[in-house]
Design an enzyme around this catalytic site. Sequence first.
Site, PDB file in Angstrom:
ATOM      1  N   ASP A  52      18.158 -17.230 -47.235  1.00  9.44           N
ATOM      2  CA  ASP A  52      19.522 -17.599 -46.859  1.00  9.44           C
ATOM      3  C   ASP A  52      20.380 -17.798 -48.105  1.00  9.44           C
ATOM      4  O   ASP A  52      21.537 -17.364 -48.155  1.00  9.44           O
ATOM      5  CB  ASP A  52      19.480 -18.875 -46.019  1.00  9.44           C
ATOM      6  CG  ASP A  52      20.868 -19.376 -45.654  1.00  9.44           C
ATOM      7  OD1 ASP A  52      21.581 -18.663 -44.943  1.00  9.44           O
ATOM      8  OD2 ASP A  52      21.226 -20.483 -46.088  1.00  9.44           O
ATOM      9  N   GLU A 124      16.273 -12.987 -43.188  1.00  3.08           N
ATOM     10  CA  GLU A 124      16.453 -13.807 -44.387  1.00  3.08           C
ATOM     11  C   GLU A 124      15.128 -14.006 -45.116  1.00  3.08           C
ATOM     12  O   GLU A 124      15.079 -13.993 -46.354  1.00  3.08           O
ATOM     13  CB  GLU A 124      17.074 -15.148 -44.010  1.00  3.08           C
ATOM     14  CG  GLU A 124      18.520 -15.014 -43.544  1.00  3.08           C
ATOM     15  CD  GLU A 124      19.111 -16.305 -43.009  1.00  3.08           C
ATOM     16  OE1 GLU A 124      20.340 -16.411 -42.953  1.00  3.08           O
ATOM     17  OE2 GLU A 124      18.329 -17.217 -42.644  1.00  3.08           O
TER      18      GLU A 124
END
Length: 231
Positions: A52, A124
């Site tokens: 992320d 992610e």
Amino acid sequence: MGGVSAKSARAALMRALGHEFADPGLLERALTHSSIANRARPDNQRLEFLGDRVLGLVIAEALLTEDKNAAEGLIAPRFNALVRKETCAAIATHVGIGEALILGRSEAQTGGRRKTALLGDAMEAVIAAVYRDAGMEKARAVILRLWADYIAGAEEDARDAKTRLQELAQARGEALPVYKVVNRRGPDHKPVFTIEVRLESGGTASAEASSKRDAEQQAARRLLEEISSDD
């Protein structure tokens, strides 16, 4: 997996990513959902946390490079549109992460390979796996290639229905639109939300979808259409 072996699904994923892992264990961990994780097989949550941040940095740099004069107020909504879970999930689907996910039996049987949250988190995590395996420049190259079309259309994506409705309310001197969950039905793994949006001037519309965000977007779009037809 509908006849697709885990090995062939991961091989197809690596081709789509444009990266052959020196440490295949990193990719396996990035694809492992908590529904099947144990001490010997950790899940992908720590990699998702890292990915992320890597994604955010690369996208932020890309937006600043693309528009060197844009103010932060214009960059922020574009950034949010590019890193949100739905965008990550859409790209995950495109590269075949769903077929490669390692899930517990129950999660697999309830459509886990198509769930936005699982796909977004795994995307992610895979980014973090690339970063750990080959460094920042390779991770950046993978992200910029996979997100290229989304970055090109970021300005339009950022002006979604909720944003446009908010801007309309502000232009009229009204309070911001109010969104309210008026109904929730279905099992926990497959809920359906009904959302109502209301303007201070009295305009309302409602919509239902499998996520609150999608229902809010659809409700905002319907209200904008109603206002447009009235005008």
